[in-house]
Design an enzyme around this catalytic site. Structure first.
Site: not given
Ligand code: PAF
Length: 285
Positions: A33, A39, A63, A178
């Site tokens: 998000g 993105h 993570q 980007v």
């Molecule tokens: O790059 C990210 O935003 C995150 O590490 C991912 C790949 C969505 C995994 O949670």
């Protein structure tokens, strides 16, 4: 226009399966998000190649090596849906914690050789958490193609290797970084920078450019290239370098002698914000 919001695994599986039955390739853009133009580039690429595009939005606790980083991670689902809607995304999959981790996760995916160094050395467990949640998302959505930014080069290497080693039936598509006009790589974390930190941040890219220039100019010593790049950051008190390394792009092992393309990666703290960036550099001939 806002994109359709799916919050259960059953819903997103059903939507993707229906699209697949209708002959559409399914594209997945996994995100946490706080979506930005970086993105946007992943989404546009997916939209160009797939008939049905899912953007997942999930701030993955396993993570994060620091609890405060997880707590402070921006959560902007309403804006993210608007953003996705504007880009023609078919569905936003935003599961809650209960949906993704209904029980403590006992099964993990690890790619140790690619996860130990660079960011992995400073963020214990980070890539294990990334690989595990990405494996879960790939199994949930079962996309034909999944899109990841080159800005997170180590993450991309870990995911590519996981997909290959586990024979997962998906094509991983890397998408170039980007940048802002001044070179700063777009990141959800940039919004945490103070005005003074934001002013200093583009120096990271300038350090990478200095490395690229040295390599292009014939410097073949990894250490010398590193010194050259670090010199750009020296004397900037707002930047605390965590690491700057010159590595083989495939193995991510340090490249002592540069005989072909190498990746130069940097991680640095600006106040309380950690930024990363990298550049693929090739010797001139
Ligand atoms: O790059 C990210 O935003 C995150 O590490 C991912 C790949 C969505 C995994 O949670």
């Amino acid at each position: 226009m806002t994109a359709a919001l799916l919050s259960t695994i059953a819903e997103v599986r059903q939507a993707a399966a229906k699209a697949r039955r209708g002959g559409a390739a399914v594209g997945l853009v996994p995100t946490m998000g706080a979506l930005h133009a970086g993105h946007g580039a992943l989404i546009e690429k997916a939209r160009g190649e797939c008939g049905f595009t899912v953007v997942s939005v999930f701030v993955n606790p396993i993570q994060f090596d620091r609890g405060d980083d997880y707590e402070r991670y921006p959560r902007t689902l309403a804006a993210d849906r608007e953003f996705c809607g504007g880009l023609g995304v078919d569905a936003v999959f935003a599961p809650g914690m209960e949906e993704m981790y209904p029980r403590p996760q006992l099964t993990f995916v690890e790619v140790p050789a690619l996860s130990a160094g660079l960011c992995g050395a400073f963020r214990p467990g980070h890539f294990r958490g990334v690989a595990t949640v990405v494996a879960k998302l790939l199994h949930i959505v079962q996309p034909d193609r999944a899109y990841f930014g080159e800005k997170d080069a180590q993450q991309l290497a870990v995911i590519e290797r996981m997909v290959s080693d586990l024979n997962l039936p998906v094509t991983i598509v890397p998408v170039p970084t980007v940048r802002e006009a001044d070179g700063l790589a777009l990141s959800s974390r940039n919004r945490r920078l103070s005005a003074q930190e934001r002013e200093a941040a583009p120096l990271l890219y300038r350090a990478l450019l200095a490395a690229a220039e040295a390599i292009q100019g014939g410097c073949s010593s990894g250490e010398a290239v590193k010194r050259n790049a670090l010199a750009v950051l020296d004397g900037e008190p707002r930047i605390r370098v965590e690491y700057l390394e010159v590595v083989d792009p495939g193995t991510l092992e340090p490249a002592a002698a540069i005989t072909g393309p190498v990746r130069v990666l940097v991680a640095a703290w600006l106040g309380e914000t950690r930024l990363i960036d990298n550049l693929l550099c090739a010797p001139g001939h």
